[in-house]
Write a protein that holds these residues in place. Structure first.
Motif, PDB file in Angstrom:
ATOM      1  N   THR A  70       0.839  -1.207   0.000  1.00 51.11           N
ATOM      2  CA  THR A  70       0.000   0.000   0.000  1.00 51.11           C
ATOM      3  C   THR A  70       0.869   1.250   0.000  1.00 51.11           C
ATOM      4  O   THR A  70       0.453   2.305  -0.445  1.00 51.11           O
ATOM      5  CB  THR A  70      -0.930   0.051   1.220  1.00 51.11           C
ATOM      6  N   HIS A  71       2.084   1.127   0.537  1.00 51.59           N
ATOM      7  CA  HIS A  71       3.091   2.192   0.477  1.00 51.59           C
ATOM      8  C   HIS A  71       4.419   1.603   0.922  1.00 51.59           C
ATOM      9  O   HIS A  71       4.478   0.433   1.306  1.00 51.59           O
ATOM     10  CB  HIS A  71       2.682   3.413   1.313  1.00 51.59           C
ATOM     11  N   GLY A  72       5.471   2.449   0.878  1.00 50.89           N
ATOM     12  CA  GLY A  72       6.811   1.902   1.054  1.00 50.89           C
ATOM     13  C   GLY A  72       7.393   1.938   2.451  1.00 50.89           C
ATOM     14  O   GLY A  72       8.594   1.718   2.598  1.00 50.89           O
ATOM     15  N   HIS A  73       6.610   2.220   3.492  1.00 50.64           N
ATOM     16  CA  HIS A  73       7.181   2.239   4.842  1.00 50.64           C
ATOM     17  C   HIS A  73       7.636   0.843   5.255  1.00 50.64           C
ATOM     18  O   HIS A  73       6.940  -0.149   5.008  1.00 50.64           O
ATOM     19  CB  HIS A  73       6.169   2.779   5.864  1.00 50.64           C
ATOM     20  N   THR A  74       8.794   0.824   5.928  1.00 47.37           N
ATOM     21  CA  THR A  74       9.441  -0.443   6.243  1.00 47.37           C
ATOM     22  C   THR A  74       8.576  -1.390   7.066  1.00 47.37           C
ATOM     23  O   THR A  74       8.642  -2.607   6.882  1.00 47.37           O
ATOM     24  CB  THR A  74      10.770  -0.181   6.984  1.00 47.37           C
ATOM     25  N   ASP A  75       7.752  -0.836   7.970  1.00 46.84           N
ATOM     26  CA  ASP A  75       6.927  -1.754   8.768  1.00 46.84           C
ATOM     27  C   ASP A  75       5.970  -2.567   7.886  1.00 46.84           C
ATOM     28  O   ASP A  75       5.555  -3.658   8.251  1.00 46.84           O
ATOM     29  CB  ASP A  75       6.168  -1.026   9.902  1.00 46.84           C
ATOM     30  N   HIS A  76       5.647  -2.044   6.694  1.00 45.18           N
ATOM     31  CA  HIS A  76       4.761  -2.773   5.780  1.00 45.18           C
ATOM     32  C   HIS A  76       5.519  -3.669   4.801  1.00 45.18           C
ATOM     33  O   HIS A  76       4.958  -4.606   4.255  1.00 45.18           O
ATOM     34  CB  HIS A  76       3.893  -1.783   4.983  1.00 45.18           C
ATOM     35  N   THR A  77       6.796  -3.322   4.558  1.00 47.04           N
ATOM     36  CA  THR A  77       7.518  -3.982   3.451  1.00 47.04           C
ATOM     37  C   THR A  77       8.652  -4.901   3.912  1.00 47.04           C
ATOM     38  O   THR A  77       9.268  -5.566   3.074  1.00 47.04           O
ATOM     39  CB  THR A  77       8.157  -2.916   2.526  1.00 47.04           C
ATOM     40  N   GLY A 145      -0.066  11.529   0.440  1.00 49.26           N
ATOM     41  CA  GLY A 145      -0.268  12.305   1.663  1.00 49.26           C
ATOM     42  C   GLY A 145       0.585  11.724   2.777  1.00 49.26           C
ATOM     43  O   GLY A 145       1.486  12.368   3.298  1.00 49.26           O
ATOM     44  N   HIS A 146       0.314  10.464   3.111  1.00 50.02           N
ATOM     45  CA  HIS A 146       1.136   9.762   4.107  1.00 50.02           C
ATOM     46  C   HIS A 146       2.534   9.535   3.512  1.00 50.02           C
ATOM     47  O   HIS A 146       3.546   9.773   4.159  1.00 50.02           O
ATOM     48  CB  HIS A 146       0.437   8.448   4.446  1.00 50.02           C
ATOM     49  N   THR A 147       2.572   9.057   2.281  1.00 48.81           N
ATOM     50  CA  THR A 147       3.786   9.052   1.457  1.00 48.81           C
ATOM     51  C   THR A 147       3.383   9.495   0.053  1.00 48.81           C
ATOM     52  O   THR A 147       2.189   9.551  -0.258  1.00 48.81           O
ATOM     53  CB  THR A 147       4.439   7.638   1.349  1.00 48.81           C
ATOM     54  N   GLY A 164      -4.619   1.042   3.428  1.00 38.02           N
ATOM     55  CA  GLY A 164      -3.233   1.261   3.855  1.00 38.02           C
ATOM     56  C   GLY A 164      -3.164   2.190   5.058  1.00 38.02           C
ATOM     57  O   GLY A 164      -3.959   2.067   5.986  1.00 38.02           O
ATOM     58  N   ASP A 165      -2.201   3.122   5.033  1.00 37.93           N
ATOM     59  CA  ASP A 165      -2.098   4.099   6.126  1.00 37.93           C
ATOM     60  C   ASP A 165      -2.718   5.429   5.728  1.00 37.93           C
ATOM     61  O   ASP A 165      -2.404   6.470   6.289  1.00 37.93           O
ATOM     62  CB  ASP A 165      -0.636   4.310   6.544  1.00 37.93           C
ATOM     63  N   THR A 166      -3.613   5.412   4.718  1.00 32.48           N
ATOM     64  CA  THR A 166      -4.300   6.651   4.348  1.00 32.48           C
ATOM     65  C   THR A 166      -5.492   6.863   5.276  1.00 32.48           C
ATOM     66  O   THR A 166      -5.560   7.859   5.986  1.00 32.48           O
ATOM     67  CB  THR A 166      -4.727   6.621   2.866  1.00 32.48           C
TER      68      THR A 166
HETATM   69 ZN   LIG Z   1       3.070   4.120   6.858  1.00 35.97          ZN
END
Ligand SMILES: [Zn+2]
Ligand SMILES: [Zn+2]
Length: 229
Positions: A70-77, A145-147, A164-166
Motif C-alpha cells: 500500500t506504500h513503502g514504509h518499512t513496517d509494511h515492506t 499524503g502519508h507518502t 493502507g495508512d491513508t
Molecule cells: Zn506508513
C-alpha cells in the motif's frame, strides 16, 4: 479463547474471499485476497508476516501471484523479499514509492530493522486494475499524503477498500514524515469520501470500518480545512 485478541479474520463477499492477519512489528494488518474457484491469491502488505502468510496460503491451497504494498514504509515492506522468494510472486508498489524499497526510513530506524534494498517487479499507477480469479478487480487509487506513492486498492463489484495508512477507523495516517504532504492527504481523503457509504474499509492498522462510519468526522474535518488558507 474468550478474552484473547483475534489475530485472524476471514471475510466473504459474494465470491470474493479476504483473509486478514495481524502481524508485527506494529500490529500491521496484512491481507490475502482470492476468489472462490481459483487458487490464485494476491497479498496486500507483508510486514513481518511472511511465515504466517505462507502457512495460511498452504492451508487454503492458494498460490500467491502478486504482492502489493500500500506504500513503502518499512513496517509494511520488511518481509516482502522473503515472501517473494518463497512464492515466486511479483512485487508491486506505486511508482512514486518504489525508491523506498531501496532506502532506510524513519520506521526502520525506530524499529531497529534494516532490510536489504530490493527492486519491485511492477510499478503501479493510478487507475490500474489488478485481476484475481474470474471477476475480482482491484483498482489502484493513488492517495498520496502519508507518502508520495501511497495507494488504496478498491474492489468495485463488492465495494471493498484496502486503505493502507491513508484512512483508519477514526483517523488518518501521519503526514509529518519524509515525503508526507498534508494537502495531498486532504485531497486523497476527499477522493475516498466519493465512495459509497456501504464500502468496507480495511486499514493498514487497527479495526475495520466503512466509509459511512467515517463520513461524519471526515466531512467535519474537511470543511474546516477548506476554510483555511
Ligand atoms: Zn506508513
Ligand atoms: Zn503503517
Amino acid at each position: 479463547m474468550i478474552g484473547s485478541k483475534l489475530q485472524r479474520r476471514s471475510v466473504r463477499k459474494d465470491s470474493l474471499r479476504i483473509e486478514a492477519l495481524v502481524v508485527p512489528p506494529l500490529e500491521n494488518n496484512v491481507f490475502i485476497v482470492y476468489e472462490d474457484g481459483s487458487d490464485e491469491a494476491l497479498v496486500i502488505d507483508v510486514a513481518m508476516g511472511s511465515s504466517q502468510i505462507l502457512q495460511r496460503l498452504k492451508e487454503l491451497g492458494l498460490r500467491a501471484s502478486l504482492i502489493v504494498n500500500t506504500h513503502g514504509h518499512t513496517d509494511h515492506t520488511v518481509e516482502d523479499e522473503n515472501l517473494r522468494n518463497a512464492t515466486g510472486a511479483k512485487l508491486a508498489i506505486h511508482e512514486l514509492d518504489a525508491y523506498r524499497l531501496a532506502v532506510s526510513d524513519e520506521a526502520a530506524v525506530s524499529l531497529g530493522i534494516s532490510p536489504r534494498p530490493i527492486e519491485p517487479d511492477i510499478q503501479l499507477a493510478d487507475g490500474q486494475e489488478l485481476n484475481i480469479g474470474q471477476s475480482t478487480r482491484l483498482k489502484v487509487l493513488h492517495t498520496p499524503g502519508h507518502t508520495e506513492g501511497s495507494i488504496c486498492l478498491y474492489e468495485e463489484r463488492t465495494r471493498q477498500l484496502f486503505s493502507g495508512d491513508t484512512l483508519f477507523a477514526n483517523g488518518y495516517g501521519r503526514v509529518d514524515g519524509m515525503g508526507s504532504d498534508p494537502k495531498a492527504m486532504i485531497r486523497s481523503l476527499k477522493k475516498l469520501l466519493e465512495l459509497s457509504e456501504d464500502t468496507d474499509v480495511y486499514p493498514g492498522h487497527g479495526r475495520f470500518t466503512t466509509i459511512g462510519e467515517e463520513r461524519p468526522w471526515l466531512e467535519e474535518m474537511l470543511s474546516t480545512k477548506k476554510g483555511r488558507t
